[in-house]
Each structure stands twice: as structure tokens, then as C-alpha cells.
Design an enzyme around this catalytic site. Structure first.
Site, PDB file in Angstrom:
ATOM      1  N   CYS A 135       1.998 -41.669  45.830  1.00 50.32           N
ATOM      2  CA  CYS A 135       2.070 -40.869  46.879  1.00 50.32           C
ATOM      3  C   CYS A 135       2.392 -39.898  47.054  1.00 50.32           C
ATOM      4  O   CYS A 135       2.167 -38.017  47.434  1.00 50.32           O
ATOM      5  CB  CYS A 135       3.349 -40.933  48.110  1.00 50.32           C
ATOM      6  SG  CYS A 135       4.185 -42.458  48.315  1.00 50.32           S
ATOM      7  N   LYS A 147      17.853 -41.312  46.695  1.00 50.16           N
ATOM      8  CA  LYS A 147      17.173 -41.492  44.669  1.00 50.16           C
ATOM      9  C   LYS A 147      18.641 -40.703  44.264  1.00 50.16           C
ATOM     10  O   LYS A 147      18.506 -40.616  42.998  1.00 50.16           O
ATOM     11  CB  LYS A 147      16.520 -40.840  45.247  1.00 50.16           C
ATOM     12  CG  LYS A 147      14.769 -41.531  45.281  1.00 50.16           C
ATOM     13  CD  LYS A 147      13.852 -39.858  45.043  1.00 50.16           C
ATOM     14  CE  LYS A 147      12.808 -40.914  46.342  1.00 50.16           C
ATOM     15  NZ  LYS A 147      11.919 -41.784  46.018  1.00 50.16           N
ATOM     16  N   GLN A 187      13.680 -35.106  44.033  1.00 47.83           N
ATOM     17  CA  GLN A 187      14.202 -35.332  42.285  1.00 47.83           C
ATOM     18  C   GLN A 187      14.627 -34.565  41.808  1.00 47.83           C
ATOM     19  O   GLN A 187      14.855 -35.195  40.389  1.00 47.83           O
ATOM     20  CB  GLN A 187      12.586 -35.378  41.865  1.00 47.83           C
ATOM     21  CG  GLN A 187      11.258 -36.454  42.102  1.00 47.83           C
ATOM     22  CD  GLN A 187      12.374 -38.244  41.937  1.00 47.83           C
ATOM     23  OE1 GLN A 187      13.037 -38.249  41.745  1.00 47.83           O
ATOM     24  NE2 GLN A 187      10.749 -39.046  42.890  1.00 47.83           N
ATOM     25  N   HIS A 233       4.175 -34.465  46.718  1.00 46.02           N
ATOM     26  CA  HIS A 233       4.644 -35.968  47.078  1.00 46.02           C
ATOM     27  C   HIS A 233       3.967 -35.321  48.384  1.00 46.02           C
ATOM     28  O   HIS A 233       4.035 -34.410  49.602  1.00 46.02           O
ATOM     29  CB  HIS A 233       5.682 -36.297  47.752  1.00 46.02           C
ATOM     30  CG  HIS A 233       6.068 -37.577  47.908  1.00 46.02           C
ATOM     31  ND1 HIS A 233       6.001 -38.241  49.117  1.00 46.02           N
ATOM     32  CD2 HIS A 233       6.026 -38.898  47.117  1.00 46.02           C
ATOM     33  CE1 HIS A 233       6.446 -39.442  49.086  1.00 46.02           C
ATOM     34  NE2 HIS A 233       6.520 -39.721  47.743  1.00 46.02           N
ATOM     35  N   ASP A 282      11.412 -28.800  48.503  1.00 43.21           N
ATOM     36  CA  ASP A 282      11.663 -30.545  48.547  1.00 43.21           C
ATOM     37  C   ASP A 282      12.438 -30.859  47.612  1.00 43.21           C
ATOM     38  O   ASP A 282      11.285 -30.679  45.995  1.00 43.21           O
ATOM     39  CB  ASP A 282      10.289 -31.227  48.376  1.00 43.21           C
ATOM     40  CG  ASP A 282       9.877 -33.557  47.743  1.00 43.21           C
ATOM     41  OD1 ASP A 282      11.546 -33.430  48.290  1.00 43.21           O
ATOM     42  OD2 ASP A 282       9.392 -33.179  48.172  1.00 43.21           O
TER      43      ASP A 282
HETATM   44  N1  PLP Z   1       9.257 -36.408  47.540  1.00 40.58           N
HETATM   45  C1  PLP Z   1       9.053 -36.726  46.334  1.00 40.58           C
HETATM   46  C2  PLP Z   1       8.894 -35.716  45.337  1.00 40.58           C
HETATM   47  C3  PLP Z   1       9.743 -38.145  45.963  1.00 40.58           C
HETATM   48  O1  PLP Z   1       9.806 -38.059  44.711  1.00 40.58           O
HETATM   49  C4  PLP Z   1       9.829 -38.237  47.289  1.00 40.58           C
HETATM   50  C5  PLP Z   1       9.796 -39.849  46.593  1.00 40.58           C
HETATM   51  O2  PLP Z   1       9.310 -40.991  46.387  1.00 40.58           O
HETATM   52  C6  PLP Z   1       9.785 -38.277  48.073  1.00 40.58           C
HETATM   53  C7  PLP Z   1       9.425 -36.723  48.423  1.00 40.58           C
HETATM   54  C8  PLP Z   1      10.147 -39.069  49.778  1.00 40.58           C
HETATM   55  O3  PLP Z   1      11.120 -39.193  49.369  1.00 40.58           O
HETATM   56  P1  PLP Z   1      11.728 -40.229  50.716  1.00 40.58           P
HETATM   57  O4  PLP Z   1      11.009 -41.570  51.045  1.00 40.58           O
HETATM   58  O5  PLP Z   1      12.902 -40.863  50.646  1.00 40.58           O
HETATM   59  O6  PLP Z   1      11.665 -39.471  52.090  1.00 40.58           O
END
Ligand code: PLP
Length: 422
Positions: A379, A239, A216, A136, A213
Site C-alpha cells: 500500500c 497491529k 507502526q 501508506h 500516522d
Molecule cells: N499506515 C501505516 C504506516 C500502515 O502500516 C498501515 C497498515 O498496514 C496503515 C496505515 C493502515 O492500517 P489499517 O488498515 O489498520 O487502517
């Protein structure tokens, strides 16, 4: 290659009746375009149970005050709530030390914190930062920024045709000695569940810092940082059935201790004089300014809720939904699902392409049926380029979803084909 699980498999307890769970989410009772809402956009954000909504309401009604600085009752109560949430995050991640948990705005700011604080102290021109093609932007852009500042170079470990990491190529890149390997536990597009424990062990043997990260993964199955062995592991509350505005990152104590903050302000200092500043101890050092206190109360309630339902039960339920959805989606002519095709190596995050219909049109037609999905690049533009598409449509599941909602999704996809004359 089987994806490993961070904790030993236990017999999953069946999820409490889905109806009972759904009754705890007020929003699930609403209609969209005259149809019952089928919320399949959980990869973007999950809905919130009453326990979370009420915890935040109760905080503002009965306890609101600023934390840490006051010696009055309300401030002590707010501090207890805030620090109690930290202990719950540590517990959720299998850490015995709440002091290793730093609160942030979301996982994006968690990853920015590590990239900036660790990167400033440790990276120089020519160093390599290893990411993967399935990241992401939250785990790409912060590293781009620090690479630009330090002269370090980004590398991307490739994925194979099924959307898994290409392990041979990864091993070669690790052998090149990157300073850091930052990667996602679960892909927000492909649903791929990476074998984190193996990957961390390999990266550590190659001398790389490991940053994961967990946006998910934490909502979907047990995560234990002690067993994974990583250096940093981030999550985002919204999430995980919690509120927006708060995330957290667990890191090894000795790593935190060695780092300087990248944001300055109140609460994160020990002493300020005209000549110099000294930092507060960890984790306060990394939490400048008034923190998200009501959100911490909401996150604490979300963790309690998830643990009461049982993360193994959530995992089992979502695996069943995925196992039901994959063959049902395959019945739709012209539909291609990206990522692994089984429930061992993937989670219930299903991106697909419907030949002849743009993902935004698919999403708009699904909305007419009350089905909420996401369309776009998610993203993950580097991954979109690798997949050779500009965008996909993504359905992503949570504990309150049902096989009937998947049926509605499939019917709506047939409708999209009809509307486009396919
Ligand atoms: N990393 C992953 C794998 C995600 O799916 C997301 C959100 O869609 C993020 C990071 C970013 O999350 P946040 O916008 O809550 O920081």
C-alpha cells in the site's frame, strides 16, 4: 541526524523470556506446511495474546449490550468498558484527556476523518497538503480525495538514498506554507523512524497542521503526544496485539471542538428537528452509530498486556532482532535491504529485494518453510516508484519473534536462490 524518541530514554528492562511470551499466543503453536510457524508479518497485523482473546470472549459472555443509551446494568457495564478503553488509549499516548480520543474502525478511517472534517472546513483551491514519499495509502488517498473536492494540491516530501526524509527538501516545502503536513512516524516499508518531535516543531513554525500516522510506531516504542506536540495522532489496534475493527485518533481538544463530523447517525447528535441538527459534544460527535464495543474491550486488554510486558522491553527486544537480522540478511547473495541500515533510525520492518526472484515467489517459498512474510507494494505505490521496484518482500518483527526464526528466514532465502538456480 538521530531519530528522536518521544520520551526520555530509560534503561530498558529485559523482555520476559520469549518462551513465556510466546506461550500467551495460541496461534504461535501451530504448524504451517508441516513446519513450526515463524510469523514475520507483524507489520500487516500482530497476533493476539490470550488476554485479548479472553477479554472479548468475556465481554460477549457476560456484558454484551449497547453503550450510552441504556440505564440497565449490562448497558452501564458495556459503557464502562468502552469508556475505560478510551481512557487507556489516552494514557498509552501520554494524554491526560480521554475526551481527546475518538474511536474509529482503524487508522485508515482515523485519517479519513481528519482529512474530511478538517479539510472541508479549512482547505480551498490552491492550498497545499504536504505528505511524504514514504506514506501508506491510508495517509495519501484521503488527502487526494479532499484535494479533489477542494482544489487543494498534494506535495510529497522526498526521501534520500537511505530511505530517510530529505530534511533540506522538506524545509523548502514547508517554507512554501502548506496548510497541513501529514506523515508517518514509522515507515511500513523502510522501517524508517522519523524524528517526529523535530518535524512537528518545524511544521508548526511554518503554520501547518500536523497529522501523524502512528500505525507502526505505537506497537514498537513509547509515544507521547504531549511531548511530540502534534495536532492529530492515529493508531490501529490490530497491529498493537489488539483486535481488528477498531482504531483511534487523538487530537487537540480545541481542534476537535471546532470541527464538524463527516459521518451522521445515532449517538453523535444533541438535537434533531425537521429543520436542523445540533452536534453532540466531543468525542461522541465523531462516533456515529453503534461503536466497536467488544473490540474496545479487546484493545483495552491489549494495552494492559503491552504495558505489563513493558513497551521499553518490547522496543529493546525488537531492536536486538533487527540488529541480528540485518547482517544475517546481508549474507544472502543478491539480497538488498531497503531503508536505513542501523537500529537507531529504523525499526524491525525489513523490506528487501532478492535479485532474480519475484517477491511473490520468495514469499511462496518462505511459506513452505513455515515463514510468513508479506510481498507486494505494501500500500505504498508512491514509495515503490521512488525505490524503482514494483514490489518488495517484507519481514517485520514483534515481541514474540526469535533469532531462530530469523535463521529460518535466512535458510529459506538460500533455498529460494537454489530453487531459482542462482
Ligand atoms: N499506515 C501505516 C504506516 C500502515 O502500516 C498501515 C497498515 O498496514 C496503515 C496505515 C493502515 O492500517 P489499517 O488498515 O489498520 O487502517
Amino acid at each position: 541526524m538521530a531519530a528522536d524518541s518521544a520520551t526520555p530514554a530509560a534503561t530498558p528492562t529485559p523482555v520476559r523470556s520469549v518462551d513465556e511470551i510466546r506461550a500467551q499466543f495460541p496461534i504461535l503453536a501451530r504448524e504451517v506446511k508441516g513446519k513450526p510457524l515463524a510469523y514475520l508479518d507483524n507489520g500487516a497485523t500482530a497476533q493476539k495474546p490470550l488476554a485479548v482473546i479472553e477479554a472479548m470472549d468475556a465481554y460477549y459472555r457476560g456484558h454484551n449490550a449497547n453503550v450510552h443509551r441504556g440505564v440497565h446494568t449490562l448497558s452501564e457495564e458495556a459503557t464502562d468498558l468502552y469508556e475505560g478503553a478510551r481512557a487507556k488509549v489516552a494514557g498509552l499516548l501520554g494524554s491526560t484527556s480521554p475526551r481527546e480520543v475518538v474511536f474509529t474502525r482503524n487508522v485508515t478511517s482515523a485519517l479519513n476523518l481528519v482529512a474530511q472534517s478538517w479539510g472541508t472546513a479549512n482547505l480551498q483551491a490552491g492550498d497545499r497538503i504536504l505528505l511524504t514519499e514514504m506514506e501508506h495509502h491510508a495517509n495519501i488517498v484521503p488527502w487526494h480525495m479532499i484535494a479533489q473536492r477542494t482544489g487543494a494540491e498534494l506535495q510529497f516530501a522526498p526521501i534520500d538514498e537511505e530511505g530517510r526524509l530529505d530534511r533540506a527538501a522538506l524545509s523548502e516545502l514547508l517554507a512554501g506554507g502548506p496548510r497541513v503536513f501529514a506523515f508517518t512516524h514509522v515507515s511500513n516499508v523502510l522501517g524508517t523512524k522519523n524524528p517526529v518531535t523535530e518535524l512537528v516543531a518545524e511544521a508548526k513554525a511554518a503554520g501547518a497542521l500536523t497529522v501523524i500516522d502512528g500505525a507502526q510506531s505505537v506497537p514498537k516504542f513509547p509515544v507521547n503526544v504531549a511531548e511530540i506536540g502534534a495536532d492529530f495522532y492515529g493508531l490501529t489496534a490490530h497491529k498493537l496485539y489488539g483486535p481488528t475493527g477498531i482504531g483511534a485518533i487523538w487530537g487537540r481538544r480545541e481542534l476537535w471542538e471546532a470541527l464538524e463530523p463527516f459521518e451522521g447517525g445515532g449517538s453523535m447528535i444533541n438535537k434533531v428537528t425537521p429543520e436542523k441538527i445540533t452536534w453532540a459534544s466531543v468525542p461522541a460527535r465523531f462516533e456515529a452509530g453503534t461503536p466497536p464495543i467488544a473490540e474496545a474491550a479487546g484493545l483495552a486488554a491489549a494495552i494492559d498486556w503491552v504495558q505489563e510486558v513493558g513497551i521499553r522491553a518490547i522496543e529493546a527486544h525488537e531492536n536486538q532482532l533487527t540488529a541480528y537480522a540485518l547482517p544475517r540478511l546481508a549474507e544472502v547473495p543478491g539480497l538488498t535491504v531497503f531503508g536505513p541500515q542501523d537500529t537507531v533510525e529504523r525499526e524491525g520492518i525489513i523490506s528487501f529485494e532478492l535479485e532474480g526472484v519475484h517477491p511473490h515467489d520468495v514469499s511462496e517459498i518462505l511459506d513452505r518453510h513455515g515463514v510468513a512474510v508479506r510481498a507486494g507494494h505494501h500500500c505504498a505505490q508512491i514509495l515503490m516508484r521512488r525505490l524503482g521496484v514494483a514490489a518488495t518482500t517484507r519481514a517485520s518483527f514483534a515481541v514474540y519473534n526469535t533469532t531462530e526464526e530469523i535463521d529460518t528466514l535466512v535458510e529459506a532465502l538460500h533455498d529460494a536462490r537454489r530453487i531459482f538456480g542462482l
